[in-house]
Scaffold this motif. Structure first.
Motif, PDB file in Angstrom:
ATOM      1  N   ASP A 103      55.653 -41.302  15.725  1.00 34.18           N
ATOM      2  CA  ASP A 103      54.655 -40.224  15.694  1.00 34.18           C
ATOM      3  C   ASP A 103      55.016 -39.102  16.654  1.00 34.18           C
ATOM      4  N   TYR A 104      56.272 -39.083  17.090  1.00 35.48           N
ATOM      5  CA  TYR A 104      56.713 -38.037  18.024  1.00 35.48           C
ATOM      6  C   TYR A 104      56.412 -36.637  17.481  1.00 35.48           C
ATOM      7  N   ASP A 105      56.682 -36.460  16.216  1.00 36.02           N
ATOM      8  CA  ASP A 105      56.505 -35.126  15.637  1.00 36.02           C
ATOM      9  C   ASP A 105      55.144 -34.946  14.978  1.00 36.02           C
ATOM     10  N   SER A 106      54.244 -35.905  15.205  1.00 30.33           N
ATOM     11  CA  SER A 106      52.965 -35.814  14.489  1.00 30.33           C
ATOM     12  C   SER A 106      52.222 -34.533  14.883  1.00 30.33           C
ATOM     13  N   VAL A 107      52.331 -34.140  16.144  1.00 31.54           N
ATOM     14  CA  VAL A 107      51.836 -32.815  16.555  1.00 31.54           C
ATOM     15  C   VAL A 107      53.050 -32.024  17.035  1.00 31.54           C
ATOM     16  N   PRO A 108      53.530 -31.114  16.215  1.00 32.16           N
ATOM     17  CA  PRO A 108      54.717 -30.345  16.622  1.00 32.16           C
ATOM     18  C   PRO A 108      54.345 -29.299  17.662  1.00 32.16           C
ATOM     19  N   PHE A 109      55.309 -28.881  18.430  1.00 33.28           N
ATOM     20  CA  PHE A 109      55.072 -27.778  19.365  1.00 33.28           C
ATOM     21  C   PHE A 109      56.174 -26.747  19.202  1.00 33.28           C
ATOM     22  N   PHE A 110      55.745 -25.509  19.154  1.00 35.09           N
ATOM     23  CA  PHE A 110      56.685 -24.398  19.047  1.00 35.09           C
ATOM     24  C   PHE A 110      56.575 -23.579  20.331  1.00 35.09           C
ATOM     25  N   VAL A 111      57.675 -23.497  21.037  1.00 34.80           N
ATOM     26  CA  VAL A 111      57.711 -22.746  22.295  1.00 34.80           C
ATOM     27  C   VAL A 111      58.716 -21.619  22.112  1.00 34.80           C
ATOM     28  N   SER A 112      58.271 -20.418  22.362  1.00 30.86           N
ATOM     29  CA  SER A 112      59.169 -19.287  22.106  1.00 30.86           C
ATOM     30  C   SER A 112      58.829 -18.087  22.988  1.00 30.86           C
ATOM     31  N   PRO A 113      59.850 -17.373  23.397  1.00 31.94           N
ATOM     32  CA  PRO A 113      59.583 -16.077  24.030  1.00 31.94           C
ATOM     33  C   PRO A 113      59.318 -15.047  22.944  1.00 31.94           C
ATOM     34  N   LEU A 114      58.537 -14.050  23.265  1.00 30.15           N
ATOM     35  CA  LEU A 114      58.313 -12.932  22.347  1.00 30.15           C
ATOM     36  C   LEU A 114      58.544 -11.633  23.112  1.00 30.15           C
ATOM     37  N   ALA A 161      63.599  -7.228  29.927  1.00 29.46           N
ATOM     38  CA  ALA A 161      62.652  -7.310  31.043  1.00 29.46           C
ATOM     39  C   ALA A 161      61.831  -6.029  31.203  1.00 29.46           C
ATOM     40  N   ASP A 162      62.432  -4.872  30.906  1.00 25.00           N
ATOM     41  CA  ASP A 162      61.684  -3.621  31.075  1.00 25.00           C
ATOM     42  C   ASP A 162      60.711  -3.373  29.930  1.00 25.00           C
ATOM     43  N   ARG A 163      60.849  -4.097  28.851  1.00 24.44           N
ATOM     44  CA  ARG A 163      59.928  -3.919  27.718  1.00 24.44           C
ATOM     45  C   ARG A 163      58.676  -4.780  27.901  1.00 24.44           C
ATOM     46  N   GLY A 164      58.862  -5.942  28.512  1.00 28.21           N
ATOM     47  CA  GLY A 164      57.772  -6.899  28.655  1.00 28.21           C
ATOM     48  C   GLY A 164      57.963  -8.068  27.718  1.00 28.21           C
ATOM     49  N   LEU A 165      57.642  -9.249  28.210  1.00 29.17           N
ATOM     50  CA  LEU A 165      57.854 -10.479  27.432  1.00 29.17           C
ATOM     51  C   LEU A 165      56.655 -11.403  27.545  1.00 29.17           C
ATOM     52  N   GLN A 166      56.493 -12.216  26.529  1.00 28.33           N
ATOM     53  CA  GLN A 166      55.474 -13.265  26.551  1.00 28.33           C
ATOM     54  C   GLN A 166      56.125 -14.584  26.175  1.00 28.33           C
ATOM     55  N   LEU A 167      55.483 -15.657  26.574  1.00 28.54           N
ATOM     56  CA  LEU A 167      55.950 -16.981  26.143  1.00 28.54           C
ATOM     57  C   LEU A 167      54.783 -17.645  25.423  1.00 28.54           C
ATOM     58  N   ILE A 168      55.029 -18.092  24.206  1.00 24.80           N
ATOM     59  CA  ILE A 168      53.940 -18.743  23.468  1.00 24.80           C
ATOM     60  C   ILE A 168      54.235 -20.236  23.307  1.00 24.80           C
ATOM     61  N   VAL A 169      53.168 -21.008  23.305  1.00 23.63           N
ATOM     62  CA  VAL A 169      53.259 -22.448  23.034  1.00 23.63           C
ATOM     63  C   VAL A 169      52.186 -22.760  22.004  1.00 23.63           C
ATOM     64  N   ALA A 203      49.695  -1.834  18.263  1.00 24.76           N
ATOM     65  CA  ALA A 203      49.516  -0.778  19.262  1.00 24.76           C
ATOM     66  C   ALA A 203      50.028  -1.213  20.631  1.00 24.76           C
ATOM     67  N   SER A 204      49.632  -2.398  21.021  1.00 26.13           N
ATOM     68  CA  SER A 204      50.060  -2.872  22.351  1.00 26.13           C
ATOM     69  C   SER A 204      51.400  -3.584  22.291  1.00 26.13           C
ATOM     70  N   GLY A 205      51.766  -4.039  21.092  1.00 20.60           N
ATOM     71  CA  GLY A 205      53.020  -4.782  20.942  1.00 20.60           C
ATOM     72  C   GLY A 205      52.932  -6.207  21.447  1.00 20.60           C
ATOM     73  N   LEU A 206      51.709  -6.693  21.656  1.00 21.38           N
ATOM     74  CA  LEU A 206      51.534  -8.034  22.231  1.00 21.38           C
ATOM     75  C   LEU A 206      50.805  -8.951  21.247  1.00 21.38           C
ATOM     76  N   VAL A 207      51.013 -10.241  21.397  1.00 24.77           N
ATOM     77  CA  VAL A 207      50.251 -11.195  20.595  1.00 24.77           C
ATOM     78  C   VAL A 207      49.101 -11.731  21.432  1.00 24.77           C
ATOM     79  N   THR A 208      48.051 -12.115  20.727  1.00 23.81           N
ATOM     80  CA  THR A 208      46.923 -12.787  21.380  1.00 23.81           C
ATOM     81  C   THR A 208      46.571 -14.007  20.536  1.00 23.81           C
ATOM     82  N   PRO A 209      46.023 -15.040  21.157  1.00 18.82           N
ATOM     83  CA  PRO A 209      45.658 -16.227  20.375  1.00 18.82           C
ATOM     84  C   PRO A 209      44.572 -15.897  19.364  1.00 18.82           C
ATOM     85  N   ASN A 210      44.713 -16.438  18.165  1.00 18.86           N
ATOM     86  CA  ASN A 210      43.664 -16.287  17.167  1.00 18.86           C
ATOM     87  C   ASN A 210      42.575 -17.308  17.493  1.00 18.86           C
TER      88      ASN A 210
END
Lengths: 185, 304
Positions: free
Chosen positions: B160-171, B211-219, B235-242
């Motif tokens: 069941d390791y993958d039963s809840v997957p996780f996606f980790v990524s920089p944006l 680095a000068d643009r700005g980065l986020q890390l999502i999980v 407009a902001s170029g950023l993601v927010t949690p739904n």
């Protein structure tokens, strides 16, 4: 000519210490390699797994003989090592597209410019890759290694009925995965 | 386009999942002759030598950890440090990098849906891991710890390791997240579970140039980047949690030093990401679909 033959004989002598082992590599090397390539994410890992499998088998030749089923012994060993590596070294996974399983075949597809076929192959592979191991391994043994249900049962140490049912369920999950892509808005 | 061909295939009279599997999984690949020769040359001595070498390497890594870890000022008391995680994954060079001044130790925890997710740190460099096959190219490595608030994370060997997957990524701020994320940026990851906590080291092409643009890390608890999990604000170029997403959809700031940014180099890199795909037809698939959001859905689906 005689000197060349002598040198060749001397060089090859250590390799001939065990004809039995060499025969095993000749007979099952190709199918074990396909299996290793399917289980791992890169050619390098596949090569390592392939080597490790035969190293282990080399050391356990008496056990292999006693098993009466060299093919089953080899694939079980390969599977065991792969699982051990996962435990020991944890999972390493590339998110970039996987290496193509069969470069020759795909390249011929590319020559035919058949993008649909490439996509089809890629998506089905990805769906299989994402399946739980209990379905994925039988599918790989059946379709990639082209093993019979009886042989798969021997490798996985499962009743044949269980193998059949996992193959059935595996196909069903692949079909479901494809259907989801198809029917989603 | 992908949907179209799938629809075509599935409606075809010849559609058969058995045939599809044969086509997709069959292989004529054979082991390289030199590999076969090498295997045939095995002797007991070589077997012993190979195993000894591996053990020696492990012992060396452990000794390194014992000597160096106490000098680290970082680490939440119940988590491994990024360097310890790298050592666990047998990447001593990466572990060393995480102990260097170049490493950015974050140690920020966010909780959601029964999980505590901690962004432990990030470092960039060249040739830091064996996982990185392009050692001449700078890469970034971030470490995240994921723990269940009740119970343990399944071990990597559990079914069941993958039963809840996780996606980790920089944006990257200002870049469409479904196009520019870890998967398109030469990414990969290694995972281990220690004392019920999952540690993940992600790797991708160096983020410092952004680095000068700005980065986020999502999980997120998804297989891939998901538009269901995140909203992207052009407009902001950023993601927010739904807020309506039923799962983990966390966002961390990724505060790299803006001075390390290289706008022009970054732009060239971004442009190059899709150059290769023009010849494969991938861009043709993605761009039109992207305008109405379908491409994202397709990318997610094919990875399930």
């Amino acid at each position: 000519m005689e000197i060349w033959s002598a040198i060749k004989l001397k060089q090859s002598a250590p390799r001939c210490e065990s004809n039995e082992f060499i025969n095993l590599v000749d007979e099952y090397g190709d199918s074990i390699y396909k299996f290793c390539r399917s289980l791992t994410y890169s050619r390098e890992d596949a090569d390592d797994l392939f080597q490790e499998t035969f190293l282990r088998v080399f050391e356990q030749l008496p056990k292999l003989n006693a098993s009466g089923n060299p093919q089953g012994f080899l694939f079980s060993t390969s599977l065991y090592i792969w699982k051990s590596w996962k435990r020991k070294y944890a999972r390493r996974k590339r998110l970039a597209p996987m290496e193509r399983l069969d470069e020759n075949r795909v390249s011929s597809v590319e020559m035919e410019d058949n993008i649909m076929m490439q996509e089809e192959i890629r998506i089905v592979r990805e769906i299989v890759e994402s399946l739980p191991e209990k379905y994925k391994i039988p599918l790989i043994l059946y379709y990639t290694v082209e093993m019979s249900v009886t042989d798969i049962a021997a490798v996985l140490k499962l009743p044949q009925g269980t193998v059949k049912s996992r193959l059935f369920k595996g196909r069903e999950l692949v079909e479901k995965g494809l259907a989801e892509i198809h029917y989603e808005k | 386009m992908r949907k179209d061909w799938l629809r075509f295939i599935m409606k075809s009279e010849n559609y058969d999942v058995d045939l599809l599997l044969k086509e997709a999984l069959s292989s004529t690949e054979i082991p390289p002759p030199e590999l076969v020769e090498k295997v045939k040359c095995f002797s007991k001595e070589e077997f012993d030598l190979k195993n000894t070498k591996r053990r020696t390497f492990s012992v060396a890594a452990i000794i390194m950890a014992l000597i160096l870890v106490p000098t680290s000022v970082f680490a939440a008391w119940h988590f491994l440090s990024p360097a310890e995680v790298a050592n666990r994954l047998e990447s001593p060079a990466l572990a060393q990098a995480f102990r260097s001044d170049d490493a950015l130790l974050i140690n920020e925890t966010k909780s959601q849906k029964g999980y505590d997710v901690t962004f432990l740190g990030i470092v960039s460099g060249e040739g830091l891991t064996e996982l990185d096959s392009t050692v001449d190219k700078a890469k970034s490595y971030a470490v995240v710890a994921i723990a269940k608030q009740e119970g343990s994370m399944p071990d990597t060997s559990d079914e069941d390791y993958d039963s809840v997957p996780f996606f980790v990524s920089p944006l990257i701020k200002g870049q469409e997240p479904w196009l520019y994320n870890i998967a398109s940026m030469g990414g990969g990851y290694s995972t281990c579970v220690v004392d019920g906590v999952m540690y993940r080291i992600i790797e991708c092409d160096s983020l410092e140039m952004f680095a000068d643009r700005g980065l986020q890390l999502i999980v997120s608890s998804t297989d891939f980047y998901s538009t269901e999990a995140y909203n992207y604000d052009k407009a902001s170029g950023l993601v927010t949690p739904n807020p309506d997403f039923d799962g983990v959809n966390l966002v961390f700031d990724l505060p790299l030093d803006p001075k390390k940014g290289d706008y022009e180099k970054a732009q060239q890199y971004l442009d190059s990401l899709w150059e290769d795909n023009e010849t494969s037809g991938a861009e043709e698939d993605l761009v039109p679909a992207n305008e109405n959001g379908n491409a994202v859905e397709l990318l997610e689906r094919v990875t399930k």
